[in-house]
Enzyme design. Structure first.
Site, PDB file in Angstrom:
ATOM      1  N   CYS A  67      -5.234  -3.477  -3.102  1.00 41.59           N
ATOM      2  CA  CYS A  67      -5.157  -4.940  -3.121  1.00 41.59           C
ATOM      3  C   CYS A  67      -4.626  -5.430  -4.465  1.00 41.59           C
ATOM      4  O   CYS A  67      -5.168  -5.069  -5.517  1.00 41.59           O
ATOM      5  CB  CYS A  67      -6.528  -5.548  -2.855  1.00 41.59           C
ATOM      6  SG  CYS A  67      -6.540  -7.352  -2.930  1.00 41.59           S
ATOM      7  N   CYS A  76     -14.217  -6.969  -3.581  1.00 39.12           N
ATOM      8  CA  CYS A  76     -14.191  -5.523  -3.323  1.00 39.12           C
ATOM      9  C   CYS A  76     -14.343  -4.757  -4.634  1.00 39.12           C
ATOM     10  O   CYS A  76     -13.397  -4.115  -5.102  1.00 39.12           O
ATOM     11  CB  CYS A  76     -12.889  -5.123  -2.633  1.00 39.12           C
ATOM     12  SG  CYS A  76     -12.671  -5.812  -0.990  1.00 39.12           S
ATOM     13  N   PHE A 274     -36.323 -13.075  12.958  1.00 34.80           N
ATOM     14  CA  PHE A 274     -34.933 -13.303  12.540  1.00 34.80           C
ATOM     15  C   PHE A 274     -33.982 -12.714  13.592  1.00 34.80           C
ATOM     16  O   PHE A 274     -33.053 -11.977  13.271  1.00 34.80           O
ATOM     17  CB  PHE A 274     -34.658 -12.666  11.173  1.00 34.80           C
ATOM     18  CG  PHE A 274     -35.666 -13.008  10.108  1.00 34.80           C
ATOM     19  CD1 PHE A 274     -35.564 -14.190   9.391  1.00 34.80           C
ATOM     20  CD2 PHE A 274     -36.719 -12.150   9.822  1.00 34.80           C
ATOM     21  CE1 PHE A 274     -36.498 -14.508   8.408  1.00 34.80           C
ATOM     22  CE2 PHE A 274     -37.655 -12.453   8.844  1.00 34.80           C
ATOM     23  CZ  PHE A 274     -37.544 -13.633   8.132  1.00 34.80           C
ATOM     24  N   GLU A 295     -36.636 -17.235  15.578  1.00 31.65           N
ATOM     25  CA  GLU A 295     -35.422 -17.562  14.833  1.00 31.65           C
ATOM     26  C   GLU A 295     -35.455 -19.043  14.462  1.00 31.65           C
ATOM     27  O   GLU A 295     -35.863 -19.883  15.270  1.00 31.65           O
ATOM     28  CB  GLU A 295     -34.184 -17.254  15.679  1.00 31.65           C
ATOM     29  CG  GLU A 295     -32.861 -17.732  15.124  1.00 31.65           C
ATOM     30  CD  GLU A 295     -32.539 -17.162  13.759  1.00 31.65           C
ATOM     31  OE1 GLU A 295     -32.140 -17.946  12.881  1.00 31.65           O
ATOM     32  OE2 GLU A 295     -32.688 -15.934  13.571  1.00 31.65           O
ATOM     33  N   ASP A 342     -34.848  -8.521  10.895  1.00 37.63           N
ATOM     34  CA  ASP A 342     -33.527  -8.427  10.265  1.00 37.63           C
ATOM     35  C   ASP A 342     -33.318  -9.691   9.436  1.00 37.63           C
ATOM     36  O   ASP A 342     -32.563 -10.588   9.817  1.00 37.63           O
ATOM     37  CB  ASP A 342     -32.456  -8.289  11.354  1.00 37.63           C
ATOM     38  CG  ASP A 342     -31.061  -8.091  10.780  1.00 37.63           C
ATOM     39  OD1 ASP A 342     -30.934  -7.947   9.549  1.00 37.63           O
ATOM     40  OD2 ASP A 342     -30.088  -8.093  11.562  1.00 37.63           O
ATOM     41  N   CYS A 368     -29.972  -5.997   4.523  1.00 35.97           N
ATOM     42  CA  CYS A 368     -28.638  -5.969   3.923  1.00 35.97           C
ATOM     43  C   CYS A 368     -28.724  -5.972   2.403  1.00 35.97           C
ATOM     44  O   CYS A 368     -27.720  -6.181   1.722  1.00 35.97           O
ATOM     45  CB  CYS A 368     -27.795  -7.150   4.413  1.00 35.97           C
ATOM     46  SG  CYS A 368     -28.502  -8.767   4.046  1.00 35.97           S
TER      47      CYS A 368
END
Length: 419
Positions: A67, A76, A274, A295, A342, A368
């Site tokens: 890139c 990135c 979630f 949720e 999650d 995450c």
């Protein structure tokens, strides 16, 4: 002063770890094994952050980043690192977080091999762009919004959608959310600092041609912004204004890992926190006796209900609860055989405390962010749970992000109120 540094490893966030005269230095732009030149400020702090000015001697993990704006964009930070080294680093960072932050003893849990993405580039089906100078669209870098003409992470349909919208007049829009389906159709989310103007409402309706099938504009909708991806046994819906996984090619692996973390309890009574629009709920409905999904985002629940109602044999299996996960838990009557959660990147400390009070036998935690997972793992450990396994998955090649699916079982004791 300028210094020569040897990069030892990658740390959370994608920086390289080096040392200089007894101090830790976090270096952006360095790959493991690289010998780099960097500018240091010195001082009495235990560590400092800097950027590699040049690579004097590339290590075995160093590759040329394709890139042209990788240094300015910031999205990135490990694009200059070989794919195998990226995977090794993310696996090591999973163990580091769980053991150093979470207090999990090495050797007491199974660290499963990291699941690689089948696509190293061109894997994103959705993105959010920000308005920059001169009306350009791009990503937020260190020095503001960096204009992006082409992103090497975008799937072809997403790149085409971004190209089609780049020159559009969107008065007042500061954030532009793009989402695409596997069939190539797109939907757009327009966000403004205040109420949308009549001119923007008109422009939103005019976008409904070609690649754009729907637009969300605050609480308003033009066309049909719902996108559908087909999976074995169900259809997964998304909208550009609610969360869904960006790497379409890794969704099956994430689903399999989450269901595996539930163990034999996957066929029982499951509490899911979630639950979003159903990325994990829908495959779970094909196996579970019953599912209660919690949720806070109303549109996500609407998408999930539509998808669940299409599943043959799932009628009556799913109950959906709108609200905050931690606040909803006390009112949910079990018993439950397992819980699945999650949460967002910030983790789920309050929900974990509430789960522990329920005494649910098994918990599958999809994260995450490894450090916040580790923080919550410590809460579960203090409440009598043991980490059984951790499965890292590289949903975001070239970036510092990855997912971890962790399985916990209740082994002893009761909640001790650890804060």
């Amino acid at each position: 002063m300028k210094a020569t540094l040897r990069i030892e490893s990658l740390v959370h966030g994608g920086e390289g770890l080096a040392r200089h005269e007894g101090r830790v230095v976090f270096v952006r732009g360095g790959a493991p094994g690289d010998l780099v030149e960097a500018e240091l400020q010195g001082g009495s702090a235990r560590f400092e952050r800097t950027r590699a000015l040049r690579v004097l001697e590339p290590g075995a993990a160093h590759v040329a980043a394709p890139c042209p704006i990788v240094d300015r964009c910031g999205g990135c930070p490990v694009q200059h690192v070989d794919s195998g080294a990226q995977l090794a680093a993310k696996s090591a960072l999973t163990a580091d977080a769980l053991e150093r932050i979470g207090g999990v003893a090495p050797g007491t849990y199974q660290l499963l091999p990291i699941s690689p993405s089948p696509k190293k580039f061109r894997y994103r089906r959705r993105a959010r762009l920000h308005r920059g100078k001169g009306g350009t669209w791009g990503f937020k870098g260190d020095e503001g919004v960096v204009a992006v003409e082409e992103c090497l992470l975008f799937e072809e349909p997403l790149q085409k959608l971004a190209d089609a919208l780049r020159g559009e007049d969107l008065p007042g829009v500061m954030d532009l959310g793009l989402d695409t389906s596997a069939s190539g159709k797109g939907a757009v989310d327009l966000r403004t600092p205040g109420p949308p103007s009549p001119a923007l409402r008109k422009r939103a309706r005019q976008l409904l041609a070609g690649l754009v099938k729907g637009v969300t504009l605050g609480s308003e909708i033009a066309g049909d912004p719902v996108l559908i991806d087909d999976h074995p046994g169900f259809r997964l819906r998304s909208r550009p204004d609610v969360f869904s996984q960006a790497n379409r090619s890794m969704v099956p692996a994430l689903q399999s890992a989450a269901l595996a973390a539930l163990g034999e309890a996957v066929s029982g009574r499951i509490l899911e926190l979630f639950c979003g629009s159903g990325t994990l709920t829908l495959p779970l409905l094909l196996r579970a006796q019953s599912v209660i999904g919690v949720e806070s985002a109303g549109p996500s629940l609407q998408l999930l209900r539509r998808s669940a109602d299409e599943i043959a044999g799932a009628a009556g299996k799913l109950r959906l609860v709108a609200g905050d996960a931690a606040e909803a838990l006390p009112g949910l009557l079990g018993p439950f055989d397992a819980a699945l959660l999650d949460p967002p990147r910030t983790g789920a400390a309050e929900a974990v405390r509430a789960l522990a009070k329920h005494g649910i036998p098994r918990i599958a935690y999809v994260s995450c962010d490894a450090p916040t997972l580790a923080r919550d793992a410590k809460l579960l450990r203090d409440a009598g749970y043991q980490l059984v396994s951790a499965h890292p998955l590289d949903l975001f090649p070239q970036t510092a992000h990855f997912e971890v699916v962790a399985a916990f079982v209740r082994v002893s004791g009761a909640w001790r109120g650890t804060s």
